[in-house]
Scaffold this motif. Structure first.
Motif, short mmCIF file in Angstrom:
data_model
loop_
_atom_site.label_atom_id
_atom_site.label_comp_id
_atom_site.label_asym_id
_atom_site.label_seq_id
_atom_site.Cartn_x
_atom_site.Cartn_y
_atom_site.Cartn_z
N GLY A 151 0.80 -1.22 0.00
CA GLY A 151 0.00 0.00 0.00
C GLY A 151 0.83 1.26 0.00
O GLY A 151 0.38 2.31 -0.50
N TYR A 152 2.04 1.20 0.56
CA TYR A 152 2.91 2.37 0.57
C TYR A 152 3.30 2.75 -0.85
O TYR A 152 3.21 3.93 -1.25
CB TYR A 152 4.15 2.11 1.41
N ASP A 153 3.77 1.78 -1.65
CA ASP A 153 4.15 2.07 -3.03
C ASP A 153 2.96 2.56 -3.84
O ASP A 153 3.09 3.45 -4.69
CB ASP A 153 4.77 0.83 -3.68
N ALA A 154 1.78 1.96 -3.59
CA ALA A 154 0.58 2.39 -4.31
C ALA A 154 0.26 3.84 -3.98
O ALA A 154 -0.10 4.63 -4.86
CB ALA A 154 -0.59 1.49 -3.95
N LEU A 155 0.39 4.22 -2.71
CA LEU A 155 0.10 5.60 -2.30
C LEU A 155 1.10 6.56 -2.93
O LEU A 155 0.72 7.62 -3.42
CB LEU A 155 0.13 5.69 -0.78
N VAL A 156 2.39 6.22 -2.91
CA VAL A 156 3.42 7.11 -3.47
C VAL A 156 3.16 7.33 -4.96
O VAL A 156 3.22 8.47 -5.45
CB VAL A 156 4.82 6.52 -3.23
N ASP A 157 2.83 6.26 -5.68
CA ASP A 157 2.57 6.39 -7.11
C ASP A 157 1.34 7.26 -7.38
O ASP A 157 1.34 8.10 -8.28
CB ASP A 157 2.36 5.02 -7.75
N ALA A 158 0.30 7.06 -6.58
CA ALA A 158 -0.95 7.80 -6.80
C ALA A 158 -0.84 9.25 -6.38
O ALA A 158 -1.68 10.07 -6.79
CB ALA A 158 -2.09 7.12 -6.06
N CYS A 159 0.16 9.60 -5.55
CA CYS A 159 0.29 10.96 -5.03
C CYS A 159 1.44 11.74 -5.66
O CYS A 159 1.82 12.79 -5.16
CB CYS A 159 0.46 10.91 -3.51
N ARG A 160 1.97 11.24 -6.78
CA ARG A 160 3.00 12.01 -7.47
C ARG A 160 2.44 13.37 -7.91
O ARG A 160 1.24 13.49 -8.17
CB ARG A 160 3.51 11.23 -8.68
N PRO A 161 3.30 14.38 -8.03
CA PRO A 161 2.78 15.71 -8.41
C PRO A 161 2.01 15.71 -9.73
O PRO A 161 1.05 16.45 -9.88
CB PRO A 161 4.05 16.57 -8.50
N VAL A 162 2.44 14.89 -10.67
CA VAL A 162 1.75 14.78 -11.95
C VAL A 162 1.43 13.31 -12.19
O VAL A 162 2.31 12.44 -12.09
CB VAL A 162 2.61 15.31 -13.12
N ILE A 163 0.17 13.02 -12.48
CA ILE A 163 -0.24 11.66 -12.79
C ILE A 163 -1.14 11.67 -14.01
O ILE A 163 -1.77 12.69 -14.34
CB ILE A 163 -0.97 10.97 -11.62
N VAL A 164 -1.22 10.54 -14.68
CA VAL A 164 -2.16 10.35 -15.78
C VAL A 164 -3.02 9.15 -15.41
O VAL A 164 -2.52 8.10 -15.00
CB VAL A 164 -1.44 10.16 -17.13
N VAL A 165 -4.34 9.32 -15.48
CA VAL A 165 -5.25 8.29 -14.97
C VAL A 165 -6.38 8.06 -15.96
O VAL A 165 -6.75 8.95 -16.75
CB VAL A 165 -5.84 8.69 -13.60
N ALA A 166 -6.94 6.88 -15.85
CA ALA A 166 -8.14 6.53 -16.61
C ALA A 166 -9.29 6.33 -15.65
O ALA A 166 -9.09 5.97 -14.48
CB ALA A 166 -7.91 5.26 -17.42
N THR A 167 -10.51 6.56 -16.11
CA THR A 167 -11.67 6.19 -15.32
C THR A 167 -11.54 4.71 -14.95
O THR A 167 -11.12 3.89 -15.78
CB THR A 167 -12.96 6.40 -16.12
N THR A 168 -11.88 4.37 -13.72
CA THR A 168 -11.71 2.99 -13.26
C THR A 168 -12.47 2.03 -14.17
O THR A 168 -13.69 2.15 -14.32
CB THR A 168 -12.23 2.84 -11.83
N PRO A 169 -11.77 1.08 -14.82
CA PRO A 169 -12.46 0.14 -15.72
C PRO A 169 -13.27 -0.88 -14.92
O PRO A 169 -13.01 -1.09 -13.73
CB PRO A 169 -11.31 -0.53 -16.47
N PRO A 170 -14.24 -1.53 -15.55
CA PRO A 170 -14.99 -2.57 -14.84
C PRO A 170 -14.08 -3.75 -14.50
O PRO A 170 -13.09 -4.01 -15.21
CB PRO A 170 -16.07 -2.96 -15.84
#
Length: 705
Positions: free
Chosen positions: A590-609
């Motif tokens: 969960g730590y690595d997931a949080l760090v990745d999701a909280c980077r200053p710039v991210i590119v994301v997609a709407t959560t797929p099914p």
């Protein structure tokens, strides 16, 4: 003089209740306990709920002048204490985080002084009006350590002042801009007798240069005297959270001089930073700059007396290094080292007052006193961004939505607590809020935390949704936000429990604060062939939940979401918990997931099914989120879907605005005729950045959809 060390101690019975504090009582056969310390660490007291009577015999030789005063200072006791010196009752204390001072000039002798302190720290009950001790999450709540915290957990000292002593004091930054900073100061002076005193206030910059000075003459009456004044600083350097700037700090020094003798009677210093913080519907601004606040909650340490200040400093450093802006001090007041480190590193602090769950009606006066002392203790710290009056006033049982084990009637009662007036929300929390408002107008105040927003109330609360753990689906946050935007203004319950890696038995989890219903619903032990694979599954589930919900909330940046608070930084029990670190400080996935999701710039997609089928039409919006104060220049965003040799790709080009969330485009495709996993890769590339993200969904036969 430091009175720490080994003290005599005994559990109070009927005889000690009558005679234990008397100077002539024979304590030679009593056990010993360390001060600072907690009695549950000693085998002789491990099962004791108290009260425990501490005694210390000491000599006191001093070169004090005739007009000097001797003070007994108790820096921290858990939690309710009665104090005697040489058969004289000095008073009581019920606030564990604040120092307590007693003038013992007339009671102390050169030899054979006996100091007796009776301390109670009973196990707290649960319920709407059950708690009486103001210990917050030290004893109750989701992050409470599993051990009893009772004891004298900080130092006990004898100190000397002149005839006028500083009993209480606070410094607040009430205005800050590039032209002027304003400080509001309060001093409570205890005078031995009526006298004239000079109060000198000086403010120093980090380079020790004097930037402001003010002197006033006061006539003091015998006893306590309160003074309030203001000091202006021209062109101060502003304090910023780390994401926005630097952290210049100033030193405020107040000296009390007895004018008759021209001697310094007492002196106190604070460290201050100049900044202004606003919070409107959980949209934050610092010095006029808006900030999407990324935070995480932290509970109290176990056995506070044994915690090295380096652990507190490391927590602040971890928060900063993780790309987060804020640490929530969950349900307690932390050690001074936490606040000093946050000031220095630019980490904002959401400061809970130590009220968790439901309290008895008799605590109102103690609650008001604890609130005032909290402002005295923390008001000068620029990192303290917000006061929260109480946490989970609906009681712990009603967090978020209801669990599957509740009856329909229980669910109705639980839900009603979120919307209807209750004593804890409407009376106690309001009392605390008024007390804070009177003491500190420089910070935003949250009335209460962990309650669903009510259509009948204007008060804002950070809703604890617990989607994907205590209710609903982890990926349903986007849908909930569209249905009820106020739910996601600042979600404070994001996360799930996970366990240590071990060969767990079939009947697990069974530790004290394990969420049994949640594990059974989302990561049941019975679904895994062995305990180790189940343990890894709980951690992977936690990581996926954090990734999904943080990315969704960042897509909702400023509209309507002003930030979020993950739950939590550390486990409170060795077996597991909500932490992204275990009790030994080891990071979970969960730590690595949080760090990745909280980077200053991210590119994301709407959560797929999670699952799809051949021929289904999928449309996923692609967003770029930029928390930086500068735009991202010419960039290329590529999104592709692949699986079993099939590939679909789309590409966009353009720039991304500063401090914004930009919709890039829509990745649209029809699910191919395969059975297995589709991988969705999103990439943002510019001259300075190369950012990737990945999602998965499973293609199943149409007949099973």
């Amino acid at each position: 003089m430091d009175l720490s060390g080994m003290w005599k101690a005994a559990t109070v019975d009927s005889e000690l209740n009558r005679l234990g504090t008397a100077k002539e009582t024979d304590d030679s056969s009593w056990h010993t306990l360390p001060v600072p310390g907690h009695w549950s660490q000693d085998p002789n007291f491990r099962e004791s709920n108290g009260p425990v009577l501490y005694r210390k015999t000491f000599n006191y030789e001093t070169n004090n002048k005739a007009q000097d005063r001797t003070w007994l200072t108790l820096e921290g006791m858990l939690s309710q204490a009665e104090i005697w010196l040489n058969d004289h009752y000095l008073g009581s204390s019920s606030t564990y985080f604040a120092s307590t001072h007693f003038d013992v000039t007339n009671y102390i002798t050169a030899e054979n002084n006996v100091l007796a302190i009776e301390i109670s720290c009973p196990q707290e009950k649960t319920g709407q009006r059950a708690k009486r001790s103001i210990t917050g999450s030290l004893q109750t709540g989701l992050l409470a350590p599993p051990t009893l915290p009772g004891g004298i957990w900080k130092n006990v000292r004898l100190q000397t002042t002149g005839p006028s002593a500083i009993k209480h004091g606070r410094v607040l930054c009430t205005k800050a801009n590039e032209n002027k900073g304003e400080l509001a100061l309060r001093l409570v002076l205890d005078a031995q007798q009526a006298s004239e005193n000079e109060v000198i206030t000086k403010v120093y910059a980090a380079d020790n240069s004097l930037v402001a000075e003010k002197t006033a003459i006061h006539m003091l009456a015998s006893g306590e005297n309160r003074f309030d004044w203001q000091l202006d600083i021209e062109q101060p350097k502003l304090w910023w959270p780390a994401a926005l700037g630097s952290q210049p700090l100033y030193r405020v020094e107040v000296t009390v001089v007895d004018t008759a003798s021209t001697a310094v009677s007492d002196q106190k210093t604070w460290r201050i930073g100049f900044r202004e913080i606003t919070n409107n519907k959980f949209l934050w601004t610092i010095n006029g700059e808006r900030l999407f606040v990324k935070g995480i909650a932290s509970g109290p340490k176990q056995y506070l007396a044994d915690v090295d200040e380096g652990e507190y400093i490391n927590d602040i450093k971890t928060v900063k290094d993780s790309g987060l802006d804020m640490l929530r001090i969950y349900g307690h007041i932390s050690d001074k080292a936490t606040y000093d480190a946050a000031d220095e590193m630019g980490v904002l602090l959401w400061q809970d007052l130590p009220f968790v769950g439901g309290y008895a009606t008799g605590v109102r006066s103690k609650a008001k006193e604890a609130t005032r002392l909290a402002v005295d203790f923390l008001g000068n710290h620029p990192s303290v961004a917000l006061w929260c009056c109480s946490n989970l006033p609906n009681d712990e049982a009603s967090i978020g939505s209801t669990t599957s084990s509740q009856t329909p009637r229980k669910r109705l009662v639980t839900s009603g607590r979120h919307f209807l007036p209750t004593w804890n929300k409407s009376v106690l929390s309001s009392t605390i809020k008024r007390e804070i408002s009177n003491a500190d107008s420089s910070r935003p105040i949250v009335h209460y935390s962990g309650s669903m927003p009510s259509p009948f109330a204007t008060e804002r609360s950070d809703a604890h949704l617990w989607l994907g753990w205590r209710s609903g689906n982890a990926k349903a946050l986007d849908r909930k936000a569209k249905q009820w935007p106020r739910l996601v203004e600042f979600p404070g319950g994001i996360g799930s429990q996970s366990v240590q890696i071990a060969d767990w038995g079939r009947s697990e989890p069974s530790w004290v604060r394990a969420d049994l219903d949640a594990f059974a619903t989302y990561v049941p032990r019975s679904a895994y062939p062995d305990g180790v694979s189940w343990a890894h599954a709980t951690r992977n589930y936690q990581a996926e939940l954090l990734k999904s919900q943080i990315e969704t909330l960042r897509r909702l940046k400023y509209s309507p979401t002003g930030g979020f608070c993950v739950f939590a930084l550390n486990d409170s029990e060795p077996q597991g918990g909500y932490g992204i670190f275990d009790t030994e400080g080891n990071a979970k996935p969960g730590y690595d997931a949080l760090v990745d999701a909280c980077r200053p710039v991210i590119v994301v997609a709407t959560t797929p099914p999670q699952t799809t089928y051949e021929g289904q039409k999928i449309a996923l919006d692609i967003h770029a989120v930029n928390d930086q104060r500068t735009p991202v220049g010419q960039a290329q965003v590529q999104a592709q879907v692949s699986g079993a040799g099939w590939l679909h790709r789309q590409v966009w080009q353009g720039s991304i605005g500063a401090d914004t969330c930009d919709k890039i485009g829509t990745l649209a495709f029809s699910v191919p005729a395969i059975i297995g996993t589709l991988t969705i890769d999103v990439e943002l590339v510019s001259d300075e950045l190369a950012i990737t993200n990945r999602y998965h969904c499973v293609v199943i036969p149409a007949a099973e959809s």
